[in-house]
Design an enzyme around this catalytic site. Structure first.
Site, PDB file in Angstrom:
ATOM      1  N   LYS A  13      -7.410   5.093   5.713  1.00  0.00           N
ATOM      2  CA  LYS A  13      -7.788   6.247   4.883  1.00  0.00           C
ATOM      3  C   LYS A  13      -9.164   6.060   4.244  1.00  0.00           C
ATOM      4  O   LYS A  13      -9.983   6.973   4.247  1.00  0.00           O
ATOM      5  CB  LYS A  13      -6.770   6.476   3.747  1.00  0.00           C
ATOM      6  N   ARG A  88       0.678  10.572  -3.733  1.00  0.00           N
ATOM      7  CA  ARG A  88       1.454   9.473  -3.169  1.00  0.00           C
ATOM      8  C   ARG A  88       2.950   9.660  -3.412  1.00  0.00           C
ATOM      9  O   ARG A  88       3.744   8.833  -2.964  1.00  0.00           O
ATOM     10  CB  ARG A  88       1.019   8.180  -3.843  1.00  0.00           C
ATOM     11  N   ARG A 124      -9.164  -7.908   5.369  1.00  0.00           N
ATOM     12  CA  ARG A 124     -10.044  -6.930   4.715  1.00  0.00           C
ATOM     13  C   ARG A 124     -10.841  -7.573   3.584  1.00  0.00           C
ATOM     14  O   ARG A 124     -10.302  -8.345   2.788  1.00  0.00           O
ATOM     15  CB  ARG A 124      -9.188  -5.790   4.158  1.00  0.00           C
ATOM     16  N   ARG A 157      -9.274  -7.938  -1.761  1.00  0.00           N
ATOM     17  CA  ARG A 157      -8.544  -7.310  -2.862  1.00  0.00           C
ATOM     18  C   ARG A 157      -7.338  -8.172  -3.198  1.00  0.00           C
ATOM     19  O   ARG A 157      -6.647  -8.646  -2.296  1.00  0.00           O
ATOM     20  CB  ARG A 157      -8.083  -5.908  -2.436  1.00  0.00           C
ATOM     21  N   ARG A 168       3.695  -3.097  -1.017  1.00  0.00           N
ATOM     22  CA  ARG A 168       2.980  -1.818  -0.911  1.00  0.00           C
ATOM     23  C   ARG A 168       3.485  -1.004   0.280  1.00  0.00           C
ATOM     24  O   ARG A 168       3.600   0.225   0.195  1.00  0.00           O
ATOM     25  CB  ARG A 168       1.464  -2.062  -0.816  1.00  0.00           C
TER      26      ARG A 168
HETATM   27  P1  AMP Z   1      -5.379   2.202  -2.748  1.00  0.00           P
HETATM   28  O1  AMP Z   1      -6.784   1.754  -2.970  1.00  0.00           O
HETATM   29  O2  AMP Z   1      -5.257   3.655  -2.386  1.00  0.00           O
HETATM   30  O3  AMP Z   1      -4.629   1.306  -1.779  1.00  0.00           O
HETATM   31  O4  AMP Z   1      -4.636   2.064  -4.158  1.00  0.00           O
HETATM   32  C1  AMP Z   1      -4.509   0.805  -4.793  1.00  0.00           C
HETATM   33  C2  AMP Z   1      -3.414   0.853  -5.850  1.00  0.00           C
HETATM   34  O5  AMP Z   1      -3.777   1.822  -6.863  1.00  0.00           O
HETATM   35  C3  AMP Z   1      -2.055   1.287  -5.364  1.00  0.00           C
HETATM   36  O6  AMP Z   1      -1.310   0.224  -4.785  1.00  0.00           O
HETATM   37  C4  AMP Z   1      -1.430   1.811  -6.652  1.00  0.00           C
HETATM   38  O7  AMP Z   1      -1.027   0.732  -7.491  1.00  0.00           O
HETATM   39  C5  AMP Z   1      -2.612   2.489  -7.336  1.00  0.00           C
HETATM   40  N1  AMP Z   1      -2.713   3.913  -6.933  1.00  0.00           N
HETATM   41  C6  AMP Z   1      -3.716   4.497  -6.223  1.00  0.00           C
HETATM   42  N2  AMP Z   1      -3.482   5.799  -6.037  1.00  0.00           N
HETATM   43  C7  AMP Z   1      -2.295   6.060  -6.635  1.00  0.00           C
HETATM   44  C8  AMP Z   1      -1.494   7.229  -6.771  1.00  0.00           C
HETATM   45  N3  AMP Z   1      -1.860   8.411  -6.234  1.00  0.00           N
HETATM   46  N4  AMP Z   1      -0.326   7.118  -7.461  1.00  0.00           N
HETATM   47  C9  AMP Z   1       0.060   5.958  -8.010  1.00  0.00           C
HETATM   48  N5  AMP Z   1      -0.634   4.813  -7.909  1.00  0.00           N
HETATM   49  C10 AMP Z   1      -1.811   4.851  -7.223  1.00  0.00           C
END
Ligand code: AMP
Length: 222
Positions: A13, A88, A124, A157, A168
């Site tokens: 994404k 999400r 990554r 990360r 996750r």
């Molecule tokens: P990402 O970079 O999209 O993988 O997001 C990293 C982390 O941020 C996720 O594992 C969640 O802990 C938090 N996060 C990001 N977007 C959301 C969302 N829409 N709802 C809840 N938590 C989020």
């Protein structure tokens, strides 16, 4: 117009979102990037989100929705925007329909096997300054450990550690994957084969998007 990028962690994404942003000119809004910045800056939001993110859980729906509401109210989002990592949960999708309803919506769902997700996330490395995404073998930076775009030192990360990745993916399957059925009924839902190199996935994505945007011409696009 709004484009929603759905997919498991590691499905592409972020990488594809950045490529779509460059090619089509819509701003990409990544809730993960916005939350990581808040954590780095030590804001109240960052302090609330930090532990949840480190464990691979989800930040409360109303918190992320407030961030998105504020961001999409900015003038650069008027013609359209790309959402990466939001919604999400079903509750977030319902909230989005309320805070910015009536927009043409295209949902791209990146489909990738669990083996590929794990392989991608374990290699990554990301730029903490500008958000650029690399991979140790699939997409290494030109100079080891330095961002090609801004020169900052790259890092893995923390939530890409193997046991957090498992959590996750579990959270994705239980809370986020049900959004596919939700959007299949309500929006233009388009699965995309997300396997292979980013350039290949982008070619498939752009073909789909071009078709959708042509179809939208003359329609209720804003
Ligand atoms: P990402 O970079 O999209 O993988 O997001 C990293 C982390 O941020 C996720 O594992 C969640 O802990 C938090 N996060 C990001 N977007 C959301 C969302 N829409 N709802 C809840 N938590 C989020």
């Amino acid at each position: 117009m709004r484009l929603i990028l759905l997919g498991a962690p590691g499905s592409g994404k972020g990488t594809l979102g950045a490529m779509i942003e460059r090619a089509y000119g819509f701003p990409r809004i990544s809730t993960g990037d916005l939350l990581r910045r808040a954590v780095r800056e030590g804001t109240p939001l960052g302090r609330q989100a930090e532990g949840i993110m480190a464990r691979g859980g989800l930040v409360p729906d109303e918190v992320v929705t407030a961030i998105v509401r504020e961001r999409i109210a900015e003038p650069d989002c008027r013609a359209g925007y790309i959402l990466d990592g939001y919604p999400r949960t079903i509750a977030q999708a319902e909230a989005l329909a309320v805070i910015d309803g009536g927009r043409r919506e295209i949902v791209l769902s990146f489909e990738v096997s669990v083996e590929s997700l794990v392989e991608r996330l374990s290699g990554r490395i990301v730029c903490p300054a500008c958000g650029a995404i690399y991979h140790l073998t699939r997409k290494p930076p030109a100079k080891p450990d330095l961002c090609d775009v801004c020169g900052a030192a790259l890092q893995a990360r923390k939530d890409d550690a193997a046991e957090i990745v498992r959590e996750r993916i579990r959270v994705y399957e239980s809370a986020t994957a049900p959004l596919k059925a939700f959007y299949r009924e309500r929006s233009d839902f388009r699965p995309v084969d997300g396997e292979g190199a980013a350039d290949e996935v982008f070619v498939r994505t752009a073909a789909l998007l071009d078709g959708e945007l042509r179809r939208a011409e003359g329609g209720p696009v804003r």
